[in-house]
Enzyme design. Structure first.
Site: not given
Lengths: 491, 491
Positions: A408, A411-413, A416
């Site tokens: 997660s 994927l978040h990095e 953004v």
């Protein structure tokens, strides 16, 4: 007697006054007959203090009064404080909203459209892979089997086929994500367009993974029907390999879920008025978020740059706090716009039955509950395709959770860092930091005392919405500014 | 089956994971016996979307989720917003608190002390008047009465005596109030000392009124025991004129009530720890209020002066809103300090039993309920000695209420206008403005729908605490500044 009536119900002034008046009228009637001068029978002697009573806020008090009024007061104070900030903002900056000022580049839009169109091609490739594998599996099942040896041979064939299939799927999905990420990072300047492309690519990547894993295990169940646990009943209406069709895959592509099932619960019809209302909500909230960002968030962010540059802690704290209210409102509006309005509209159009895109995450008494409830589509994907398989292989729940949050975090990095062209790792670290927070707040979630839940809930709000989000936004904005200067042409 | 267990309780990840793990362990055991390669039994096929469900915020949802989390969020946002304002204030002004800077004049303190000492003399005068009248009444009662004519004569004597008594009491009480008001207005510069003196004088004035009225009607009951309604039972232990003693009057002077009774409900003993706690609360809150006024209210007020002078409406609105939070906190702290801490401490020392100095006014669903519940001592005085007598004389409840608020408005203007040396009439108009507000909100109070009560409660908070109080404070401060310049020496 008037005075006695008042003793028994001193609070009901009006009723008492009526009886007093009636008494007075009666006495007036009496005196007029006796031709005495008109004089009130009222006597200033009522014993208003007739018993021992406690102040309602004292500990001695027999009952605790309701404090609902203070809840109303809080709402009003919040409205008043923010209204004041709006006036202050207007007096300082005037109107900052400007539709034509935005820095859209022609190339960004063209590239974004191409990326959006490319992604379904990868889905089509995944379909072709599954179609070929399904054909092979059908042949195997078609042959009559006699011995255990032949069965074992089938299993080996299945496993080697899966190796090829897995390789092709991985290649296909990774290519899809890699191409989009590369183009967005190097060629799409505008962070909004970049985020949309990257989000679409990540969603399709997750969908391809789910599609491949699920079809593998459906195929396994077909080849080896006896030794496996039964399939869910809902799949009976479309058994493997009848689900390997282009329509079925397109439905999965557009349906608001990341978990592939050959069959989903469906509603009987599309209520277009429902769709229209949800889309109106989405549109209205999008405009609201845009106004808020342009008029309130942008000046706060711009004013923070100097303070971050010289590392003035008190000022940074003040900026994060000022930003936190705005980012909180944007976050809540964005959550509602996406998870309530857009996903419900999409589900209604697709006649997708299971609308549980979130549960009441705002009451979360721990970070763990929050991550399980705010984004159900991603949570269900992680649970079905990462967490449960790892636990099934003997991993400890803690290690499996760590893996989920690691994936997660990556994927978040990507989501953004790539559109803002800054891999500064804040989103990554922020997601991994959830693990200790979950561990710390887990005992609060299980406490029977409601106070524990309130404390857990407060930790959640503070860590996530009042500190985490605005700090993250500030840092990515700072990185962006350091690299490019302003995102909008300043007036 | 692991997949089925997950279907039924998808939210309980940890429990599910345990069962999945147990399953996996069992299967591992089985396979090791058969010397097969270790392979998970987990299948990526669980039907997480197995039924039609609605989003919990949709109207279609079967149940409305709790929104308690948002209450916690509101509290946190309020704390964060105000913490930010504290940091901002500190960065702008530094520390403004300064004990030695305050502009106390020697003369103010001397005059204030003299006024404080003078007031009990008026109480003593009231006692002398009552003592003389009681003596006369005792004589009348002592004589055996025979005819109705003699009784009628007694009544006439009583009435003429009352005329003298009333005149003397009025002279005494008015002198008490007039002297204090005159000295405070013309000779005591400091508004704090002035307010204390004026407040003491008004309280004693109200007490003398209550003392005179009540004793008149007790006397009437003594002279004419048959034709009058019976006296409250609680008075039986100290019948008139045995209550006309200096001890009894001193008790009334110090007791936390404005309504004279010859006997009050009493507690059996003084809990000194209770007194100490209440006094500690009072002291702590007083310091808190002082800090808040000096550090936060004073700069906001000073910054408003220019804006009021040029009548810049948007800026005045912004200032009132900024002031409203501070004045609200000061008001709530002041209410608690006076009505909960100080009056309870006083009541405990005096062994005064009836501690209902307020009821839950914060839940008021109308302005009428608020004025009946926030300041019970004054409310009970007004009800017993103004409202009920007027209604008893045939006034309409509306007219009687009008009279109560007119008297209250005069007293409020005296309490604020005299110590600030500015009779600008804002407190007077503000109190009279309560009458239309009470009329407007009265229907909301009686509505069965809880929404009506919430709206009424919001009208109360906005009109009273968010607009009325800060606007009033601003106007008196402006008038003060226009007359004297700053109250504190600016650093």
């Amino acid at each position: 007697m008037a005075s006695q009536a008042e003793e028994t119900s001193p609070a009901h002034e009006l009723e008492t006054s009526k009886s007093t008046k009636a008494n007075a009228a009666a006495s007036t009637g009496e005196t007029s007959v006796l031709t005495k001068p008109r004089r009130s029978k009222y006597r200033h002697v009522a014993a208003y203090h007739s018993q021992v009573r406690h102040s309602s806020l004292s500990r001695d008090a027999d009952w605790t009064p309701s404090f609902l009024g203070f809840r109303n007061l809080m709402v009003l104070v919040l409205v008043a404080m923010n209204l004041r900030l709006i006036i202050e903002n207007f007096m300082k900056y005037g109107v900052l909203i400007c539709i034509k000022c935005h820095d859209y580049r022609q190339r960004d839009i063209v590239l974004g459209s191409i990326l959006f169109a490319l992604v379904p091609c990868h889905l089509f490739t995944a379909y072709i892979i599954e179609l070929a594998t399904a054909g092979a599996a059908k042949k195997t099942v078609g042959q009559p089997k006699k011995t255990d040896e032949e069965k074992e041979h089938d299993q080996q064939v299945f496993r080697s086929t899966w190796r090829y299939t897995a390789f092709l799927h991985t290649l296909n999905a990774t290519l899809c994500l890699a191409v989009t990420s590369f183009v967005v990072y190097f060629y799409i300047h505008h962070p909004g367009i970049g985020t949309l492309c990257e989000l679409h690519a990540i969603i399709v990547w997750l969908k391809i993974c789910s599609y491949a894993f699920t079809n593998r295990d459906l195929r396994l169940a077909l080849l080896n029907p006896s030794s496996d646990p039964g399939l869910p009943e809902i799949y009976a209406s479309c058994p493997y390999p009848r689900n390997i069709t282009i329509e079925n895959l397109c439905y999965f592509w557009l349906a608001p879920t990341l978990v592939y099932q050959s069959v989903y619960p469906r509603t009987s019809s599309v209520r277009w008025s429902f769709v229209a209302k949800r889309l109106a909500e989405f549109g209205g909230l999008s405009v609201f978020i845009w106004l808020l960002s342009a008029q309130y968030a942008a000046p706060v962010l711009r004013n923070s740059i100097d303070k971050i540059a010289v590392m003035d802690i008190a000022s940074i704290l003040e900026r994060v706090m000022k930003l936190s209210t705005i980012s909180l409102v944007i976050w809540l509006a964005g959550f509602f716009a996406l998870f309530q309005a857009l996903l419900n509209a999409l589900a209604e159009v697709m006649r997708f039955g299971d609308r549980e895109f979130y549960t009441d995450w705002w009451n979360s008494s721990s970070l763990g509950v929050y991550w399980r409830s705010w984004n159900r589509p991603v949570y269900l994907f992680m649970k079905r395709h990462v967490y449960s398989p790892l636990v099934g292989r003997g991993w400890s729940p803690l290690a499996a959770s760590g893996m989920v949050f690691l994936l997660s975090a990556i994927l978040h990095e990507m989501l953004v860092g790539i559109p803002t062209h800054n891999f500064i790792g804040v989103a990554f670290v922020g997601m991994l930091f959830q693990l200790p927070l979950i561990a710390v707040t887990a005992p609060l979630e299980k406490m029977r005392d409601p106070l524990g839940k309130v404390i857990g809930n407060c930790i959640f709000w503070v860590s996530f919405c009042l500190v985490g989000q605005p700090l993250g936004a500030l840092l990515y904005f700072f990185a962006w500014q350091a690299k490019y200067g302003s995102v909008s042409r300043m007036r």
